[in-house]
Structures are given as C-alpha cells and as structure tokens.
Design a protein around this motif. Structure first.
Motif, PDB file in Angstrom:
ATOM      1  N   ASN A 173      45.723  -0.957 -12.701  1.00 30.66           N
ATOM      2  CA  ASN A 173      45.935  -2.348 -12.265  1.00 30.66           C
ATOM      3  C   ASN A 173      47.393  -2.583 -11.854  1.00 30.66           C
ATOM      4  O   ASN A 173      48.028  -3.567 -12.228  1.00 30.66           O
ATOM      5  CB  ASN A 173      45.534  -3.317 -13.385  1.00 30.66           C
ATOM      6  CG  ASN A 173      44.050  -3.269 -13.683  1.00 30.66           C
ATOM      7  OD1 ASN A 173      43.225  -3.060 -12.793  1.00 30.66           O
ATOM      8  ND2 ASN A 173      43.690  -3.442 -14.936  1.00 30.66           N
ATOM      9  N   HIS A 174      47.898  -1.672 -11.053  1.00 31.98           N
ATOM     10  CA  HIS A 174      49.308  -1.687 -10.655  1.00 31.98           C
ATOM     11  C   HIS A 174      49.577  -2.465  -9.373  1.00 31.98           C
ATOM     12  O   HIS A 174      50.734  -2.718  -9.033  1.00 31.98           O
ATOM     13  CB  HIS A 174      49.814  -0.254 -10.484  1.00 31.98           C
ATOM     14  CG  HIS A 174      48.831   0.635  -9.775  1.00 31.98           C
ATOM     15  ND1 HIS A 174      48.485   0.455  -8.457  1.00 31.98           N
ATOM     16  CD2 HIS A 174      48.117   1.689 -10.245  1.00 31.98           C
ATOM     17  CE1 HIS A 174      47.591   1.382  -8.117  1.00 31.98           C
ATOM     18  NE2 HIS A 174      47.341   2.138  -9.176  1.00 31.98           N
ATOM     19  N   GLY A 175      48.533  -2.821  -8.657  1.00 33.72           N
ATOM     20  CA  GLY A 175      48.726  -3.648  -7.469  1.00 33.72           C
ATOM     21  C   GLY A 175      48.700  -2.914  -6.147  1.00 33.72           C
ATOM     22  O   GLY A 175      48.687  -3.555  -5.086  1.00 33.72           O
TER      23      GLY A 175
ATOM     24  N   LYS B 262      58.691  -3.282 -11.662  1.00 31.87           N
ATOM     25  CA  LYS B 262      57.976  -3.932 -12.762  1.00 31.87           C
ATOM     26  C   LYS B 262      57.861  -2.991 -13.958  1.00 31.87           C
ATOM     27  O   LYS B 262      58.075  -3.387 -15.121  1.00 31.87           O
ATOM     28  CB  LYS B 262      56.585  -4.373 -12.295  1.00 31.87           C
ATOM     29  CG  LYS B 262      55.827  -5.202 -13.318  1.00 31.87           C
ATOM     30  CD  LYS B 262      54.537  -5.759 -12.726  1.00 31.87           C
ATOM     31  CE  LYS B 262      53.803  -6.635 -13.743  1.00 31.87           C
ATOM     32  NZ  LYS B 262      52.549  -7.196 -13.169  1.00 31.87           N
TER      33      LYS B 262
ATOM     34  N   ASP C   4      47.938  -0.826 -18.719  1.00 35.47           N
ATOM     35  CA  ASP C   4      47.527  -1.856 -17.758  1.00 35.47           C
ATOM     36  C   ASP C   4      48.762  -2.646 -17.329  1.00 35.47           C
ATOM     37  O   ASP C   4      49.299  -3.435 -18.107  1.00 35.47           O
ATOM     38  CB  ASP C   4      46.493  -2.775 -18.404  1.00 35.47           C
ATOM     39  CG  ASP C   4      45.935  -3.818 -17.441  1.00 35.47           C
ATOM     40  OD1 ASP C   4      46.481  -3.968 -16.319  1.00 35.47           O
ATOM     41  OD2 ASP C   4      44.960  -4.490 -17.804  1.00 35.47           O
TER      42      ASP C   4
ATOM     43  N   THR D 216      52.660  -4.427 -24.123  1.00 38.83           N
ATOM     44  CA  THR D 216      52.565  -3.355 -23.125  1.00 38.83           C
ATOM     45  C   THR D 216      53.755  -2.407 -23.238  1.00 38.83           C
ATOM     46  O   THR D 216      53.611  -1.184 -23.139  1.00 38.83           O
ATOM     47  CB  THR D 216      52.497  -3.935 -21.705  1.00 38.83           C
ATOM     48  OG1 THR D 216      51.379  -4.833 -21.602  1.00 38.83           O
ATOM     49  CG2 THR D 216      52.345  -2.832 -20.665  1.00 38.83           C
TER      50      THR D 216
ATOM     51  N   LYS E 227      53.853  -8.673 -22.130  1.00 33.67           N
ATOM     52  CA  LYS E 227      54.883  -7.685 -21.823  1.00 33.67           C
ATOM     53  C   LYS E 227      55.319  -6.887 -23.045  1.00 33.67           C
ATOM     54  O   LYS E 227      55.489  -5.667 -22.976  1.00 33.67           O
ATOM     55  CB  LYS E 227      56.105  -8.374 -21.199  1.00 33.67           C
ATOM     56  CG  LYS E 227      55.896  -8.862 -19.787  1.00 33.67           C
ATOM     57  CD  LYS E 227      57.195  -9.413 -19.219  1.00 33.67           C
ATOM     58  CE  LYS E 227      57.022  -9.866 -17.780  1.00 33.67           C
ATOM     59  NZ  LYS E 227      58.296 -10.378 -17.219  1.00 33.67           N
TER      60      LYS E 227
ATOM     61  N   VAL F 128      55.944  -1.658  -7.794  1.00 36.67           N
ATOM     62  CA  VAL F 128      55.391  -1.154  -9.057  1.00 36.67           C
ATOM     63  C   VAL F 128      56.515  -0.604  -9.936  1.00 36.67           C
ATOM     64  O   VAL F 128      56.587  -0.884 -11.137  1.00 36.67           O
ATOM     65  CB  VAL F 128      54.346  -0.049  -8.790  1.00 36.67           C
ATOM     66  CG1 VAL F 128      53.872   0.579 -10.109  1.00 36.67           C
ATOM     67  CG2 VAL F 128      53.162  -0.615  -8.025  1.00 36.67           C
TER      68      VAL F 128
ATOM     69  N   SER G 278      48.992  -4.987 -15.261  1.00 36.34           N
ATOM     70  CA  SER G 278      48.728  -6.403 -14.978  1.00 36.34           C
ATOM     71  C   SER G 278      48.681  -7.257 -16.238  1.00 36.34           C
ATOM     72  O   SER G 278      48.580  -8.485 -16.154  1.00 36.34           O
ATOM     73  CB  SER G 278      47.397  -6.549 -14.232  1.00 36.34           C
ATOM     74  OG  SER G 278      46.294  -6.221 -15.083  1.00 36.34           O
ATOM     75  N   SER G 279      48.783  -6.642 -17.409  1.00 40.42           N
ATOM     76  CA  SER G 279      48.705  -7.411 -18.652  1.00 40.42           C
ATOM     77  C   SER G 279      49.859  -8.410 -18.750  1.00 40.42           C
ATOM     78  O   SER G 279      51.016  -8.055 -18.512  1.00 40.42           O
ATOM     79  CB  SER G 279      48.745  -6.460 -19.852  1.00 40.42           C
ATOM     80  OG  SER G 279      48.877  -7.199 -21.057  1.00 40.42           O
ATOM     81  N   PRO G 280      49.560  -9.647 -19.112  1.00 35.83           N
ATOM     82  CA  PRO G 280      50.632 -10.644 -19.256  1.00 35.83           C
ATOM     83  C   PRO G 280      51.431 -10.458 -20.541  1.00 35.83           C
ATOM     84  O   PRO G 280      52.483 -11.079 -20.720  1.00 35.83           O
ATOM     85  CB  PRO G 280      49.869 -11.970 -19.264  1.00 35.83           C
ATOM     86  CG  PRO G 280      48.522 -11.629 -19.823  1.00 35.83           C
ATOM     87  CD  PRO G 280      48.222 -10.242 -19.335  1.00 35.83           C
TER      88      PRO G 280
END
Length: 331
Positions: A48-50, A150, A21, A30, A27, A147, A23-25
C-alpha cells in the motif's frame, strides 16, 4: 566443479518477511514494526505504498524492451559515471568466485534535476526506438521518491529521531537516488566457473526498494559466518516492494539495524533458476556531501561509535572502485 556441487543447495528455504503497510495512519506503531524488521532481518515487504501495479508493470515492460535491443545500440548508452548501460559481467562483486563477473545487464538512471543531474546526465534510448520509455521511467522515479520520503520519516521515528531528521542533516539536499533496471540471463557459465546473477553482497546506500517480475532467485543470508551459509528465498509479492537497508544506514545506526560481524548490512544474492529474471531496484542514497556519522540514539558509553564519520561521496567511490570493472575514480 563448485557450481554443480552447490546447485542442489542453491534454492534455500522460504523466508517469511514482515509486511509493512505504508498507508497506515498509525505512524508510531508502523515505525516500531519497521524497527523490529530491521533488527531481525534487514529486509521487509512494503505494501500500500501508492505506486500503482500498472506503473510497476509498465516499467518492467519497458525494461524488457530496452534489454532486447542489439548490443551495439545499448552500448551507445554505455555507463559513464554512475548512469547508463552496463553489459553482462561488468560488475564483479567482492564475494564473486568467478573471474568474469556477474551474469546480469544493468541500466541506471536518476533525476535530471539538481547538481547530480547536471554532472551525470541520464542516457535515454532514442524516442523512435522506445517512445514510452522515458516518460514511464520519469513517472516511476517521481512516484518512488515520494515513497522513499514517507518511508524515511518512519525510519527516523523508528530510531527515536524527529520525523524529518534525514532532511535536516542534508541527506536529501540533492536527489542522489538512482533506479537500476536489471536483467539476469538465467544461464550458467559454460567455462565451468560458478556464476550468479548477483554474487553475495550488501547494498552500499541507505535503503533499497526492489520490484521484481515474480521470477525466483533473490536470497538472503542472515548469518554470514555460518558454514555452509544458509540461504533463504525471498519471494516476490505482486504490487509490493522488497525493502532492505544498506551499509550507510548500518553506519548511521552503529550496527543496530541488522548488524553483522563485518558491519555490513544483510548479505543477499540472486541465483539462476534457469530463466530470465527482470527486476527494478531503487537505491535511495544520500547527497554526496552528506556526512554519515553515528546517531546519538544509537550509541552510548557502553556502545561507542564503531565507524568514523564518512562523507557519502568518499564512501561510494571506495565501494564502486571494488565492484565495477568500468569504474574510475574520476567518474
């Protein structure tokens, strides 16, 4: 005939890949998940990549329109350098057992900015033919690059590096990433030779982000030395990217991320399932002048560097000369 002999084995068992995911805060947690995925598989799903599902579907729609054009109109945009149209059988991968190459068409484009954008200008279809094509593709490129940046921050953390490490070493000095639209014909070769949409191979660059139309065909082989090879199906999940590491990332990590005995990243292929298949691959490659050498966090006295440093440009020239029929060293 090998094609028929292998046909019953073409569809493998389903492989359950990790889902990351973006979008997970969290880091660090993840990044640990990414590290484990790269150690175990070299592949994972990114959710959830945007990038909106609407835009992803729009790219596939415009891709179908382009490949449905008459061949002579597509050949006007024929590949020169690394960008443009490549017809059926233009790519012959090292593992291919056929003399004619893979049964796929490709169209490659990249950023119009920077040095590479000037050296290798994009070839766009005429606006009167496909009015939405260029704006759709340019929007997609921009979104996927966001993407990629990030994701690479998390990859750096997964390797115990500073989050902006790859920017610091010049990997993104110029926008070298390219988008490749792919159409697999889904047909077998009438000559009797074994054919694949894409023969068994590993990707050359850093990381690949793949979107598909949901048609089956993508397979991975996690143990290339096992005979017969065990191929596992990778299903497309709507709205996600299938992510895999490439050979240059393997070199950077000293074989840590999905090491194989030939020191190539995870072997994969696309087999025919009897129908057309469309996909969109984004190859996040480093700046051609970036030197790829073993990361300090990936070597030690007991595990010295397995590869000499290599300039990305030189590495790509060597690999493309082995796979693209229309490639020349001056491209």
């Amino acid at each position: 005939m090998k094609y028929n002999r292998d046909k019953k084995n073409k569809m493998g068992t389903a492989l359950k890949l990790p889902i990351i995911d973006l979008s997970s805060p969290e880091k660090l947690s993840t990044s640990r998940l990414i590290r484990q995925a790269c150690l175990d598989h070299g592949f994972f799903y990114l959710t959830n990549h945007g990038v909106s599902e609407e835009l992803m579907e729009g790219v596939l729609i415009e891709s179908r329109k382009l490949f449905s054009l008459p061949l002579d109109e597509k050949m006007v945009m024929a590949r020169h350098g690394f960008r443009g149209y490549s017809p059926l059988y233009d790519e012959k991968l090292e593992s291919s057992s056929t003399s004619i190459g893979d049964s796929k068409e490709m169209f490659t484009f990249g950023s119009s900015e920077g040095v590479l954008g000037q050296l290798y200008p994009n070839k766009w279809p005429l606006e009167e033919l496909l009015p939405l094509w260029r704006p759709t593709m340019e929007c997609y490129y921009k979104n996927v690059m966001d993407v990629g940046k990030k994701l690479f921050g998390l990859v750096a953390l997964a390797l115990n590096l500073e989050e902006n490490y790859f920017e610091q070493v010049g990997a993104f000095n110029d926008q070298a990433a390219v988008v490749r639209l792919l159409r697999y014909s889904g047909e077998s070769n009438s000559s009797g030779e074994e054919t694949c949409g894409a023969s068994a191979h590993s990707d050359f660059g850093m990381i690949t982000l793949l979107a598909t139309d949901g048609v089956a065909g993508l397979q991975v082989c996690r143990d290339k030395d096992k005979e017969p090879k065990v191929w596992e199906d990778v299903a497309g999940i709507k709205g996600t990217f299938v992510v895999n590491i490439g050979d240059l990332m393997e070199r950077w990590t000293n074989g840590l991320f999905r090491s194989l005995l030939d020191l190539r990243s995870t072997l994969h292929r696309v087999v025919s399932v009897g129908k057309e298949r469309f996909s969109v691959a984004v190859f996040v490659d480093p700046d051609p002048n970036c030197v790829v050498e073993c990361l300090e966090s990936c070597c030690s006295e007991t595990s010295p560097p397995k590869f000499p440093p290599v300039r990305a440009r030189d590495y790509f020239h060597e690999r493309f000369s082995q796979t693209l029929a229309s490639y020349s060293g001056s491209d």
